[in-house]
Design a protein around this motif. Structure first.
Motif, PDB file in Angstrom:
ATOM      1  N   ALA A 104       0.832  -1.214   0.000  1.00 33.83           N
ATOM      2  CA  ALA A 104       0.000   0.000   0.000  1.00 33.83           C
ATOM      3  C   ALA A 104       0.866   1.263   0.000  1.00 33.83           C
ATOM      4  CB  ALA A 104      -0.937   0.000   1.209  1.00 33.83           C
ATOM      5  N   ASP A 105       2.048   1.181   0.601  1.00 31.27           N
ATOM      6  CA  ASP A 105       2.947   2.350   0.657  1.00 31.27           C
ATOM      7  C   ASP A 105       3.489   2.727  -0.716  1.00 31.27           C
ATOM      8  OD1 ASP A 105       2.594   2.071   3.327  1.00 31.27           O
ATOM      9  OD2 ASP A 105       4.730   1.903   3.837  1.00 31.27           O
ATOM     10  N   LEU A 106       3.387   1.823  -1.667  1.00 31.72           N
ATOM     11  CA  LEU A 106       4.059   2.028  -2.953  1.00 31.72           C
ATOM     12  C   LEU A 106       3.085   2.136  -4.118  1.00 31.72           C
ATOM     13  CD1 LEU A 106       6.909  -0.505  -2.247  1.00 31.72           C
ATOM     14  CD2 LEU A 106       7.228   1.935  -2.571  1.00 31.72           C
ATOM     15  N   VAL A 107       1.790   2.126  -3.823  1.00 33.05           N
ATOM     16  CA  VAL A 107       0.795   2.157  -4.907  1.00 33.05           C
ATOM     17  C   VAL A 107       0.422   3.596  -5.241  1.00 33.05           C
ATOM     18  CG1 VAL A 107      -1.499   1.407  -5.631  1.00 33.05           C
ATOM     19  CG2 VAL A 107      -0.123  -0.067  -4.165  1.00 33.05           C
ATOM     20  N   GLY A 108       0.389   3.910  -6.537  1.00 34.25           N
ATOM     21  CA  GLY A 108      -0.019   5.238  -6.984  1.00 34.25           C
ATOM     22  C   GLY A 108      -1.011   5.138  -8.127  1.00 34.25           C
ATOM     23  N   ARG A 109      -1.270   6.276  -8.745  1.00 38.89           N
ATOM     24  CA  ARG A 109      -2.324   6.339  -9.762  1.00 38.89           C
ATOM     25  C   ARG A 109      -1.872   5.878 -11.141  1.00 38.89           C
ATOM     26  NH1 ARG A 109      -6.671   9.175  -7.638  1.00 38.89           N
ATOM     27  NH2 ARG A 109      -6.139  10.178  -5.671  1.00 38.89           N
ATOM     28  N   GLY A 110      -0.563   5.555 -11.284  1.00 35.14           N
ATOM     29  CA  GLY A 110      -0.080   5.072 -12.580  1.00 35.14           C
ATOM     30  C   GLY A 110      -0.390   6.070 -13.673  1.00 35.14           C
ATOM     31  N   THR A 111      -0.981   5.599 -14.745  1.00 32.21           N
ATOM     32  CA  THR A 111      -1.297   6.475 -15.871  1.00 32.21           C
ATOM     33  C   THR A 111      -2.435   7.438 -15.578  1.00 32.21           C
ATOM     34  OG1 THR A 111      -2.610   4.634 -16.678  1.00 32.21           O
ATOM     35  CG2 THR A 111      -0.469   4.955 -17.699  1.00 32.21           C
ATOM     36  N   GLY A 112      -3.045   7.346 -14.397  1.00 32.15           N
ATOM     37  CA  GLY A 112      -4.054   8.347 -14.072  1.00 32.15           C
ATOM     38  C   GLY A 112      -5.372   7.795 -13.545  1.00 32.15           C
ATOM     39  N   LEU A 113      -5.297   6.811 -12.664  1.00 29.31           N
ATOM     40  CA  LEU A 113      -6.525   6.274 -12.070  1.00 29.31           C
ATOM     41  C   LEU A 113      -7.214   7.334 -11.224  1.00 29.31           C
ATOM     42  CD1 LEU A 113      -5.294   2.764 -10.836  1.00 29.31           C
ATOM     43  CD2 LEU A 113      -7.006   3.198 -12.625  1.00 29.31           C
ATOM     44  N   ALA A 114      -8.537   7.363 -11.273  1.00 31.54           N
ATOM     45  CA  ALA A 114      -9.317   8.182 -10.347  1.00 31.54           C
ATOM     46  C   ALA A 114      -9.401   7.433  -9.013  1.00 31.54           C
ATOM     47  CB  ALA A 114     -10.706   8.440 -10.922  1.00 31.54           C
ATOM     48  N   ASP A 115     -10.069   8.049  -8.026  1.00 32.42           N
ATOM     49  CA  ASP A 115     -10.070   7.487  -6.666  1.00 32.42           C
ATOM     50  C   ASP A 115     -10.587   6.054  -6.592  1.00 32.42           C
ATOM     51  OD1 ASP A 115      -8.982   9.784  -5.774  1.00 32.42           O
ATOM     52  OD2 ASP A 115     -10.818  10.596  -4.895  1.00 32.42           O
ATOM     53  N   ASP A 116     -11.690   5.770  -7.305  1.00 31.47           N
ATOM     54  CA  ASP A 116     -12.245   4.408  -7.200  1.00 31.47           C
ATOM     55  C   ASP A 116     -11.327   3.386  -7.887  1.00 31.47           C
ATOM     56  OD1 ASP A 116     -12.822   5.651  -9.577  1.00 31.47           O
ATOM     57  OD2 ASP A 116     -14.763   4.653  -9.856  1.00 31.47           O
ATOM     58  N   GLY A 117     -10.709   3.803  -8.996  1.00 33.90           N
ATOM     59  CA  GLY A 117      -9.757   2.930  -9.672  1.00 33.90           C
ATOM     60  C   GLY A 117      -8.541   2.651  -8.790  1.00 33.90           C
ATOM     61  N   LEU A 118      -8.104   3.677  -8.087  1.00 31.13           N
ATOM     62  CA  LEU A 118      -6.948   3.531  -7.193  1.00 31.13           C
ATOM     63  C   LEU A 118      -7.272   2.548  -6.071  1.00 31.13           C
ATOM     64  CD1 LEU A 118      -4.091   4.433  -6.324  1.00 31.13           C
ATOM     65  CD2 LEU A 118      -5.141   6.352  -5.109  1.00 31.13           C
ATOM     66  N   LYS A 119      -8.490   2.657  -5.526  1.00 35.50           N
ATOM     67  CA  LYS A 119      -8.933   1.735  -4.468  1.00 35.50           C
ATOM     68  C   LYS A 119      -8.901   0.300  -4.965  1.00 35.50           C
ATOM     69  CE  LYS A 119     -11.969   3.855  -1.093  1.00 35.50           C
ATOM     70  NZ  LYS A 119     -13.289   4.461  -1.040  1.00 35.50           N
ATOM     71  N   ARG A 120      -9.432   0.103  -6.166  1.00 37.51           N
ATOM     72  CA  ARG A 120      -9.465  -1.223  -6.769  1.00 37.51           C
ATOM     73  C   ARG A 120      -8.042  -1.760  -6.967  1.00 37.51           C
ATOM     74  NH1 ARG A 120     -12.398  -4.642  -9.883  1.00 37.51           N
ATOM     75  NH2 ARG A 120     -11.301  -5.551 -11.657  1.00 37.51           N
ATOM     76  N   LYS A 121      -7.162  -0.894  -7.483  1.00 36.40           N
ATOM     77  CA  LYS A 121      -5.766  -1.288  -7.693  1.00 36.40           C
ATOM     78  C   LYS A 121      -5.127  -1.699  -6.367  1.00 36.40           C
ATOM     79  CE  LYS A 121      -1.369   0.721  -9.474  1.00 36.40           C
ATOM     80  NZ  LYS A 121      -0.783   1.884 -10.181  1.00 36.40           N
ATOM     81  N   GLN A 122      -5.358  -0.912  -5.335  1.00 42.42           N
ATOM     82  CA  GLN A 122      -4.793  -1.224  -4.016  1.00 42.42           C
ATOM     83  C   GLN A 122      -5.259  -2.582  -3.515  1.00 42.42           C
ATOM     84  OE1 GLN A 122      -5.846   2.428  -2.142  1.00 42.42           O
ATOM     85  NE2 GLN A 122      -3.713   3.124  -1.961  1.00 42.42           N
ATOM     86  N   ALA A 123      -6.553  -2.843  -3.658  1.00 40.80           N
ATOM     87  CA  ALA A 123      -7.100  -4.119  -3.177  1.00 40.80           C
ATOM     88  C   ALA A 123      -6.495  -5.279  -3.952  1.00 40.80           C
ATOM     89  CB  ALA A 123      -8.627  -4.106  -3.311  1.00 40.80           C
ATOM     90  N   LEU A 124      -6.384  -5.130  -5.271  1.00 42.28           N
ATOM     91  CA  LEU A 124      -5.810  -6.197  -6.093  1.00 42.28           C
ATOM     92  C   LEU A 124      -4.341  -6.431  -5.730  1.00 42.28           C
ATOM     93  CD1 LEU A 124      -7.452  -5.240  -9.520  1.00 42.28           C
ATOM     94  CD2 LEU A 124      -7.843  -7.377  -8.255  1.00 42.28           C
ATOM     95  N   LEU A 125      -3.596  -5.342  -5.523  1.00 42.92           N
ATOM     96  CA  LEU A 125      -2.173  -5.517  -5.220  1.00 42.92           C
ATOM     97  C   LEU A 125      -1.972  -6.100  -3.825  1.00 42.92           C
ATOM     98  CD1 LEU A 125      -0.202  -2.645  -6.923  1.00 42.92           C
ATOM     99  CD2 LEU A 125      -1.383  -4.624  -7.864  1.00 42.92           C
ATOM    100  N   GLU A 126      -2.860  -5.774  -2.913  1.00 42.81           N
ATOM    101  CA  GLU A 126      -2.738  -6.388  -1.579  1.00 42.81           C
ATOM    102  C   GLU A 126      -3.023  -7.885  -1.660  1.00 42.81           C
ATOM    103  OE1 GLU A 126      -4.549  -4.164   1.592  1.00 42.81           O
ATOM    104  OE2 GLU A 126      -3.393  -2.382   1.013  1.00 42.81           O
TER     105      GLU A 126
END
Lengths: 337, 337
Positions: free
Chosen positions: B184-206
């Motif tokens: 979680a400390d290293l996850v960002g928006r990449g090419t430009g995720l909005a807030d809900d996309g970022l949440k989804r990315k965080q959950a998947l990476l965890e």
């Protein structure tokens, strides 16, 4: 902004956002590209050639001991510029930038060198600790010299640098008076004063500042405390901007010249690109007053236009981005899902 | 440091301090010049030519929705690189840098283009949320491909860039495991995720991170979570450094490759120059772990080696400073009074 300006700004933004990259992902290069578009009034800005003009002049104050270096260094460095051995020459050669050197008033006899532009206002300014550095006539002449130099160039981008032992002192006083700050807030180590030298410089500059009201308009501040090289650079900045060139503003002393130029010719500020944050103490205060955030922060404090030169490739990259990058449409690249 | 290294370091410092400028006044350019001298083992370092190698690969994770862009964009951008229309191409042309493009494993059929280097490990990695991204054999192959590419070059300086939809996710996981940080400390928006996309990315990476122990060695981290382009770049960095080249390290993903390269081949770190601070959230954490302070901070987050490219002129200026600037003695300039 007028409606036309607003429309053009949104056209620029649309052009930048159509490029094959996530929106905003080139950060300050995008903002710089937009500024170039506004300056040149086109969506196809050009940054094809850059010239560095080095203004040299001496300061009466230097003889009072405000600098770590002897006054003779100004003249020696002019010879070094002409010989191509200074940092500014080396950076300029590396980056494909032309260099010209202007004697605005180096101490001693006029320098006899065919490649030197002689625009002398005298053999250095008067000692501004005790009396005005220059007369109104000298200031007008310096500004006019600068306008002629800044207005006459084949380059689309201009870097301006300076050399003058004592000129951080001069710049500190000029900025303090224009901004209405205590001069102590703007005094730094210059070429490298140790603690006792810095104390001495501070005391001398406070004495100098005490001669005049807390706040002065730019022309009076230049007359009282300026240098021939700073005043000539000020004129050059106004004319280069007036001629539609991008002006890369170097460190502390050049930023004080830019501060003067903005006051004397307000429209010119739109063409200024702040190149780097100098390690010289006063620079941060002047940048803050101008709400300017320089492109580079490399802990440099040399002057000579060295910081401006290092920002030239960024200007080239920004122009090329807007002019040459493919769009999502032209390259057949998909947008966000 | 050995005694010889200490002696050489003091020779370098003496050479830099003999140049016609106040001691230390070129700040980080001086430190960079000293690094170039150490890398090339000479007081006359050269920065004459630079090449950018762009590594492209796809990520199984992308299909799970970790990115704002569809996976097809990787392939489309490879075609854009080959056509010369991407930001990396435009910057490289502006700065005189050669570009080569390597297909390390783009999804779909092999791309048929004569100017493309095909070093495919497959049509993208496996979905690292559920299983290892690649096999040990694939990893070894990718590293070997990279070493062959990084070792074979006429350039004194190497920039490495990447393209791969989903690769900020891959880089976040690899770095988290190597450094032992929560992903979680290293996850960002990449090419430009909005807030809900970022949440989804965080959950998947965890979920992905939960498959393996908190801490992994670099080769295991690459196997579990890496991309073919990241692993190939890692190999290229070790070999380019081994061949004595300066390696300009780009943003988040390239810095994670550099982190891997340092672990796999510790000596190579001496040749790494961190080019820019990316706006991608995880980059600051990885830089901090490496005690690296990049040269540029331009709020960029594109990848493709664009940040590395913009630092190339600084490398050129630093080398030229040490090689070509006059000394106080040679130019007849006085030192401090």
């Amino acid at each position: 902004m007028t409606m036309l300006q607003t429309d053009f700004q949104s056209l620029i933004q649309k052009a930048i956002d159509s490029k094959t990259k996530p929106v905003g992902s080139l950060g300050r290069i995008e903002a710089l590209a937009a500024q170039l578009a506004r300056i040149q009034n086109t969506l196809m800005p050009v940054a094809a050639s850059c010239g560095l003009t080095l203004f040299a002049g001496d300061h009466g104050m230097a003889l009072a001991g405000v600098s770590a270096y002897p006054q003779a260094v100004t003249r020696q460095m002019v010879m070094n510029f002409l010989g191509g051995g200074a940092a500014a020459n080396v950076f300029a050669r590396t980056l494909g930038v032309d260099v010209e050197v202007v004697d605005c008033g180096v101490a001693g006899e006029p320098i006899n060198a065919p490649s030197l532009l002689s625009r002398r206002l005298g053999a250095g300014t008067a000692n501004a600790i005790e009396r005005p550095a220059m007369t109104a006539v000298e200031l007008d002449k310096a500004l006019a010299n600068g306008r002629a130099i800044g207005g006459d160039s084949d380059h689309d981008t201009a870097c301006f640098g300076e050399m003058g032992i004592g000129n951080t002192s001069s710049a500190s006083l000029v900025a303090a008076k224009i901004l209405g700050y205590p001069v102590a807030d703007l005094v730094g180590r210059g070429t490298g004063l140790a603690d006792d030298g810095l104390k001495r410089k501070q005391a001398l500059l406070e004495a100098a500042a005490g001669r005049t009201p807390d706040s002065l308009p730019a022309d009076h501040a230049l007359m009282e405390y300026g240098g021939f090289e700073i005043a000539t650079m000020t004129g050059a900045m106004t004319a280069a901007a007036g001629a539609g060139r991008v002006v890369l503003v170097d460190g502390f002393i050049a930023t004080v010249a830019a501060l003067c130029a903005r006051e004397l010719s307000p429209g010119c500020a739109a063409n200024f690109v702040y190149a780097h944050r100098s390690a010289e103490a006063g620079h941060a205060r002047v940048l803050e007053a101008l709400a300017a955030k320089p492109l580079l922060d490399l802990d440099m404090r040399l002057g000579e236009g060295t910081g401006a030169l290092l920002a030239w490739p960024l200007v080239q990259a920004a122009a090329a981005m807007l002019r040459d990058m493919a769009s999502f449409e032209s390259a057949g690249v998909s947008g966000p899902a």
